[in-house]
Design a protein around this motif. Structure first.
Motif, short mmCIF file in Angstrom:
data_model
loop_
_atom_site.label_atom_id
_atom_site.label_comp_id
_atom_site.label_asym_id
_atom_site.label_seq_id
_atom_site.Cartn_x
_atom_site.Cartn_y
_atom_site.Cartn_z
N GLY A 1 0.80 -1.22 0.00
CA GLY A 1 0.00 0.00 0.00
C GLY A 1 0.83 1.27 0.00
N ASP A 2 2.07 1.16 0.46
CA ASP A 2 2.97 2.32 0.50
C ASP A 2 3.79 2.46 -0.78
OD1 ASP A 2 2.12 2.83 3.08
OD2 ASP A 2 3.85 1.84 4.03
N LEU A 3 3.65 1.51 -1.69
CA LEU A 3 4.49 1.49 -2.90
C LEU A 3 3.66 1.71 -4.15
CD1 LEU A 3 6.61 -1.65 -1.93
CD2 LEU A 3 7.25 0.76 -1.69
N ASP A 4 4.35 1.81 -5.25
CA ASP A 4 3.66 1.86 -6.54
C ASP A 4 4.56 1.21 -7.58
OD1 ASP A 4 5.64 3.76 -7.04
OD2 ASP A 4 4.28 5.45 -7.00
N GLY A 5 4.03 1.05 -8.77
CA GLY A 5 4.81 0.50 -9.87
C GLY A 5 5.24 -0.94 -9.65
N GLU A 6 6.43 -1.23 -10.15
CA GLU A 6 6.93 -2.60 -10.10
C GLU A 6 7.14 -3.10 -8.68
OE1 GLU A 6 10.30 -5.47 -12.13
OE2 GLU A 6 10.16 -3.39 -12.75
N ALA A 7 7.59 -2.22 -7.79
CA ALA A 7 7.79 -2.63 -6.40
C ALA A 7 6.48 -3.10 -5.78
CB ALA A 7 8.40 -1.49 -5.59
N GLU A 8 5.42 -2.34 -5.99
CA GLU A 8 4.11 -2.72 -5.46
C GLU A 8 3.68 -4.07 -6.03
OE1 GLU A 8 -0.55 -1.24 -5.34
OE2 GLU A 8 0.88 -0.21 -6.64
N GLU A 9 3.84 -4.26 -7.31
CA GLU A 9 3.43 -5.51 -7.95
C GLU A 9 4.22 -6.70 -7.40
OE1 GLU A 9 3.60 -7.42 -12.39
OE2 GLU A 9 3.12 -5.29 -12.23
N LEU A 10 5.51 -6.51 -7.20
CA LEU A 10 6.33 -7.60 -6.66
C LEU A 10 5.93 -7.94 -5.23
CD1 LEU A 10 9.76 -6.53 -8.16
CD2 LEU A 10 8.52 -8.66 -8.67
N VAL A 11 5.65 -6.94 -4.42
CA VAL A 11 5.24 -7.21 -3.03
C VAL A 11 3.89 -7.93 -3.03
CG1 VAL A 11 4.61 -6.18 -0.81
CG2 VAL A 11 6.63 -5.36 -2.05
N ARG A 12 2.99 -7.54 -3.90
CA ARG A 12 1.70 -8.24 -4.01
C ARG A 12 1.91 -9.69 -4.47
NH1 ARG A 12 -2.28 -4.81 -2.89
NH2 ARG A 12 -2.02 -2.61 -3.35
#
Length: 89
Positions: free
Chosen positions: A62-73
């Motif tokens: 929730g604190d990220l966006d882009g590729e980092a967010e996708e990888l954490v998800r």
């Protein structure tokens, strides 16, 4: 025998750490290390422990966006898939 989904989650978090600031890298590395340990230890992790990791990853994403967010998800989904195989609750 390693728990593949947990190891995959750990590896994915390491990849995500390449796309974020230093503070977030530390948080991701901490989660990654804990999941890597759970992947190889003798005792199976319980639902509560896995749930805490899933919640931490949800907050991180929730604190990220882009590729980092996708990888954490993606990492969270790997933990979720493993959790489905854990007996109980």
């Amino acid at each position: 025998m390693p728990r593949e989904e947990l190891q995959t989650a750990s590896d994915t978090l390491r990849q995500a750490a390449e796309h974020v600031d230093e503070e977030t890298q530390k948080r991701l590395h901490e989660q990654s290390e804990q999941l890597a340990t759970l992947a190889v230890r003798d005792a199976d992790p319980d639902h509560g422990r896995l749930d805490r990791h899933m919640n931490a990853l949800y907050e991180l994403a929730g604190d990220l966006d882009g590729e980092a967010e996708e990888l954490v998800r993606d990492a969270r989904n790997s933990v979720k898939e493993y959790r489905k195989t854990v007996p109980g609750v």
